[in-house]
Design a protein around this motif. Structure first.
Motif, PDB file in Angstrom:
ATOM      1  N   UNK A   2       0.852  -1.199   0.000  1.00 54.15           N
ATOM      2  CA  UNK A   2       0.000   0.000   0.000  1.00 54.15           C
ATOM      3  C   UNK A   2       0.881   1.239   0.000  1.00 54.15           C
ATOM      4  N   UNK A   3       0.592   2.167  -0.905  1.00 55.52           N
ATOM      5  CA  UNK A   3       1.278   3.440  -0.962  1.00 55.52           C
ATOM      6  C   UNK A   3       0.499   4.429  -0.108  1.00 55.52           C
ATOM      7  N   UNK A 140       7.506  -0.949   6.722  1.00 57.94           N
ATOM      8  CA  UNK A 140       7.117   0.374   6.245  1.00 57.94           C
ATOM      9  C   UNK A 140       8.376   1.140   5.876  1.00 57.94           C
ATOM     10  N   UNK A 141       8.397   1.687   4.661  1.00 60.46           N
ATOM     11  CA  UNK A 141       9.461   2.588   4.235  1.00 60.46           C
ATOM     12  C   UNK A 141       8.900   3.998   4.271  1.00 60.46           C
ATOM     13  N   UNK A 157       8.133   2.490  -7.738  1.00 59.19           N
ATOM     14  CA  UNK A 157       7.233   3.404  -7.044  1.00 59.19           C
ATOM     15  C   UNK A 157       8.064   4.560  -6.519  1.00 59.19           C
ATOM     16  N   UNK A 158       7.660   5.791  -6.819  1.00 54.67           N
ATOM     17  CA  UNK A 158       8.359   6.989  -6.364  1.00 54.67           C
ATOM     18  C   UNK A 158       7.719   7.491  -5.072  1.00 54.67           C
ATOM     19  N   UNK A 165       5.498   3.519   2.225  1.00 54.64           N
ATOM     20  CA  UNK A 165       5.093   2.312   1.515  1.00 54.64           C
ATOM     21  C   UNK A 165       4.993   1.198   2.536  1.00 54.64           C
ATOM     22  N   UNK A 166       3.812   0.581   2.642  1.00 54.94           N
ATOM     23  CA  UNK A 166       3.561  -0.510   3.578  1.00 54.94           C
ATOM     24  C   UNK A 166       3.603  -1.823   2.809  1.00 54.94           C
TER      25      UNK A 166
END
Length: 189
Positions: A2-3, A140-141, A157-158, A165-166
């Motif tokens: 997930x974003x 998570x990032x 993904x940016x 990001x999860x």
């Protein structure tokens, strides 16, 4: 996967009413401040004062910006934290008093319910391409400053500043960018 874009993070008052927190992610998704299993949030601290107490919770605090602050945890001598400090883990159910070094700071709080989940917080510096193997149940990032690109399963993904990001379960990814990124790994206890 997930974003979580910065613009969609949930804003809410601190538990003690002393400021505002920006909730990045929480589990379960509909949990409040009293019943989460894990929670990731940012806050701007603009004045000295006590931290909110969270019974049965462990917390890791990371300074993202500002001159830093000193934390007196459960009567122990104060520990100074600034953006170059390693993340500090401590119980969230003991008294903590914060004293700012020189003006407001922004911090990252990662909290997990003791006995259900554990967590680690790792700073990643930008620059060269990094390949990461993530083994956490929830990973998570968080892009802290500047952008970072993440490549997962061939998809790029940016992440812009404060996007997250999860990623659930084990995965491998590539990390490209010049900004600082924080990796948060949440595992079952």
């Amino acid at each position: 996967m997930r974003l979580l874009r910065a613009a969609t993070h949930k804003r809410m008052p601190w538990k003690n009413g002393g400021g505002e927190t920006v909730e990045i992610a929480v589990f379960p998704g509909d949990a409040g401040l009293g019943d989460f299993d894990w929670r990731i949030s940012m806050a701007t601290v603009a004045s000295d004062g006590p931290f909110s107490l969270f019974e049965g919770v462990d917390r890791t605090l990371t300074i993202l910006s500002g001159a830093g602050m000193a934390l007196a945890i459960d009567g122990a001598p104060a520990v100074h934290l600034d953006p170059s400090s390693e993340p500090l883990t401590f119980p969230a159910d003991v008294p903590v008093a914060a004293r700012l070094a020189d003006g407001p700071i922004t911090d990252l709080n990662v909290m997990t319910r003791r006995g259900r989940f554990t967590h680690r917080v790792v700073r990643l510096e930008g620059g060269e391409v990094q390949i990461l193997s993530l083994a956490g149940r929830h990973n998570v990032l968080l892009a802290c400053d500047g952008g970072v690109s993440v490549v997962v399963d061939g998809c790029q993904i940016k992440l812009e500043m404060q996007d997250a990001l999860l990623l659930d379960d084990e995965t491998s990814l590539g990390l490209l960018g010049t900004g600082k990124t924080i990796l948060i790994i949440v595992d079952s206890a």
